[in-house]
Design a protein around this motif. Sequence first.
Motif, PDB file in Angstrom:
ATOM      1  N   ALA A 118       0.829  -1.206   0.000  1.00 46.66           N
ATOM      2  CA  ALA A 118       0.000   0.000   0.000  1.00 46.66           C
ATOM      3  C   ALA A 118       0.865   1.259   0.000  1.00 46.66           C
ATOM      4  O   ALA A 118       0.631   2.201  -0.773  1.00 46.66           O
ATOM      5  CB  ALA A 118      -0.941   0.003   1.203  1.00 46.66           C
ATOM      6  N   TYR A 119       1.883   1.299   0.862  1.00 46.54           N
ATOM      7  CA  TYR A 119       2.755   2.464   0.896  1.00 46.54           C
ATOM      8  C   TYR A 119       3.562   2.592  -0.395  1.00 46.54           C
ATOM      9  O   TYR A 119       3.853   3.713  -0.843  1.00 46.54           O
ATOM     10  CB  TYR A 119       3.686   2.391   2.109  1.00 46.54           C
ATOM     11  N   SER A 120       3.917   1.458  -1.004  1.00 40.33           N
ATOM     12  CA  SER A 120       4.618   1.504  -2.298  1.00 40.33           C
ATOM     13  C   SER A 120       3.736   2.141  -3.355  1.00 40.33           C
ATOM     14  O   SER A 120       4.209   2.942  -4.181  1.00 40.33           O
ATOM     15  CB  SER A 120       5.033   0.093  -2.733  1.00 40.33           C
ATOM     16  N   MET A 121       2.444   1.805  -3.356  1.00 41.14           N
ATOM     17  CA  MET A 121       1.513   2.410  -4.319  1.00 41.14           C
ATOM     18  C   MET A 121       1.422   3.918  -4.100  1.00 41.14           C
ATOM     19  O   MET A 121       1.405   4.699  -5.058  1.00 41.14           O
ATOM     20  CB  MET A 121       0.128   1.780  -4.177  1.00 41.14           C
ATOM     21  N   ALA A 155       3.265   2.378  10.516  1.00 48.89           N
ATOM     22  CA  ALA A 155       4.075   2.990   9.444  1.00 48.89           C
ATOM     23  C   ALA A 155       5.539   3.115   9.845  1.00 48.89           C
ATOM     24  O   ALA A 155       6.241   4.033   9.408  1.00 48.89           O
ATOM     25  CB  ALA A 155       3.504   4.348   9.033  1.00 48.89           C
ATOM     26  N   ARG A 156       5.996   2.217  10.683  1.00 42.85           N
ATOM     27  CA  ARG A 156       7.394   2.184  11.115  1.00 42.85           C
ATOM     28  C   ARG A 156       8.019   0.868  10.675  1.00 42.85           C
ATOM     29  O   ARG A 156       7.439  -0.198  10.888  1.00 42.85           O
ATOM     30  CB  ARG A 156       7.512   2.290  12.643  1.00 42.85           C
ATOM     31  N   TYR A 157       9.220   0.957  10.082  1.00 42.86           N
ATOM     32  CA  TYR A 157       9.860  -0.239   9.552  1.00 42.86           C
ATOM     33  C   TYR A 157      11.330  -0.291   9.970  1.00 42.86           C
ATOM     34  O   TYR A 157      12.003   0.744  10.085  1.00 42.86           O
ATOM     35  CB  TYR A 157       9.744  -0.261   8.021  1.00 42.86           C
ATOM     36  N   ASP A 178      14.166   7.347  12.542  1.00 40.58           N
ATOM     37  CA  ASP A 178      13.910   7.586  13.957  1.00 40.58           C
ATOM     38  C   ASP A 178      14.607   6.478  14.737  1.00 40.58           C
ATOM     39  O   ASP A 178      14.053   5.405  14.943  1.00 40.58           O
ATOM     40  CB  ASP A 178      12.408   7.598  14.246  1.00 40.58           C
ATOM     41  N   GLY A 179      15.836   6.736  15.140  1.00 39.42           N
ATOM     42  CA  GLY A 179      16.607   5.706  15.819  1.00 39.42           C
ATOM     43  C   GLY A 179      16.899   4.546  14.893  1.00 39.42           C
ATOM     44  O   GLY A 179      17.493   4.704  13.828  1.00 39.42           O
ATOM     45  N   GLU A 180      16.453   3.349  15.283  1.00 39.69           N
ATOM     46  CA  GLU A 180      16.684   2.145  14.486  1.00 39.69           C
ATOM     47  C   GLU A 180      15.546   1.857  13.521  1.00 39.69           C
ATOM     48  O   GLU A 180      15.554   0.820  12.847  1.00 39.69           O
ATOM     49  CB  GLU A 180      16.889   0.933  15.409  1.00 39.69           C
ATOM     50  N   GLU A 181      14.562   2.764  13.458  1.00 45.79           N
ATOM     51  CA  GLU A 181      13.418   2.564  12.574  1.00 45.79           C
ATOM     52  C   GLU A 181      13.288   3.705  11.577  1.00 45.79           C
ATOM     53  O   GLU A 181      13.886   4.772  11.740  1.00 45.79           O
ATOM     54  CB  GLU A 181      12.125   2.445  13.390  1.00 45.79           C
ATOM     55  N   TRP A 182      12.479   3.448  10.538  1.00 43.56           N
ATOM     56  CA  TRP A 182      12.170   4.457   9.541  1.00 43.56           C
ATOM     57  C   TRP A 182      10.661   4.643   9.516  1.00 43.56           C
ATOM     58  O   TRP A 182       9.902   3.680   9.480  1.00 43.56           O
ATOM     59  CB  TRP A 182      12.666   4.023   8.167  1.00 43.56           C
ATOM     60  N   ILE A 183      10.225   5.919   9.538  1.00 47.98           N
ATOM     61  CA  ILE A 183       8.801   6.236   9.583  1.00 47.98           C
ATOM     62  C   ILE A 183       8.365   6.777   8.228  1.00 47.98           C
ATOM     63  O   ILE A 183       9.009   7.664   7.658  1.00 47.98           O
ATOM     64  CB  ILE A 183       8.506   7.305  10.657  1.00 47.98           C
ATOM     65  N   VAL A 184       7.268   6.256   7.713  1.00 40.92           N
ATOM     66  CA  VAL A 184       6.715   6.737   6.451  1.00 40.92           C
ATOM     67  C   VAL A 184       6.207   8.163   6.650  1.00 40.92           C
ATOM     68  O   VAL A 184       5.547   8.470   7.649  1.00 40.92           O
ATOM     69  CB  VAL A 184       5.559   5.824   5.977  1.00 40.92           C
ATOM     70  N   HIS A 185       6.536   9.035   5.693  1.00 43.82           N
ATOM     71  CA  HIS A 185       6.106  10.427   5.800  1.00 43.82           C
ATOM     72  C   HIS A 185       4.590  10.535   5.917  1.00 43.82           C
ATOM     73  O   HIS A 185       3.843   9.752   5.326  1.00 43.82           O
ATOM     74  CB  HIS A 185       6.574  11.222   4.583  1.00 43.82           C
TER      75      HIS A 185
END
Length: 275
Positions: A118-121, A155-157, A178-185
Amino acid sequence: MACNELDYAYLRELVKAQSANTIDPSRNGLFDTKLTPIARMAGARSLKDFVDQLKTDRQAHMHRAVAEAMTINETSFFRDLKPFEMLRESILPRLIAQRAEQRRLRIWSAASSTGQEAYSMAMLLAEHFPATMGWDVKIVGTDISRYVVEYARRARYRRLEVNRGLPARMLMKYLERDGEEWIVHERIQSMCEFRQVNLCAPLPVMPQFDLVMLRNVLLYFTRQDRTVVFREVHRKMASDGCLVLGNAEQAEDSTNLFEVEFAANCYCYRPVPVS
């Protein structure tokens, strides 16, 4: 004490009844891996004891937990790049042209797992069709597993997850560390919503979709269950919409509600009008 074949057969039938997923006996080892943590939380000393509990108590929430744990949740950003190229080059330009007057687009990621499709779309639209950022766009991701739906909503990966399929340029443009994670805008998040849905049950109230992504899930369904899924999907699609299946999946063997438009690394179908 270890499970015997009758125990595994019981678990396979339970999963099939709850989710329509068919697990081959050769994959019995997955039950040990995925259900042992649930067995411990239920106070069982072993998976065998847990199966005995399931047979005796028949608690609905525990049966659902087993089915959710066994749902195949393999996914990644831009999984199988060729279908996304097809979307960018052929399917989305046509749909966007057809919807130019309404400026409205509805997309369904019908087995969304932890949300990367979904986020890729959403990122695909933002990157290659920026005009749609002023449209009414909604991408609905659904999955039978409550856990993965909640995961998608966060939405955190983790680093390993964003390193799978997501180009570095898009990672830096559409996610924030965000630290060890990445948050989708937030802009990308706002285009997506996630719901817990069983594809083999009557579908809840949802909009008519212009594009349905139903990839890499039908492989685990029987032909009869696939027929049910296709019928429900057809009801939820716009008459000029598109259905995209995985490259190892076909609609023709389970339904006459769709006709293939083209098949290049994945299958694209158009709905057939019901008389």
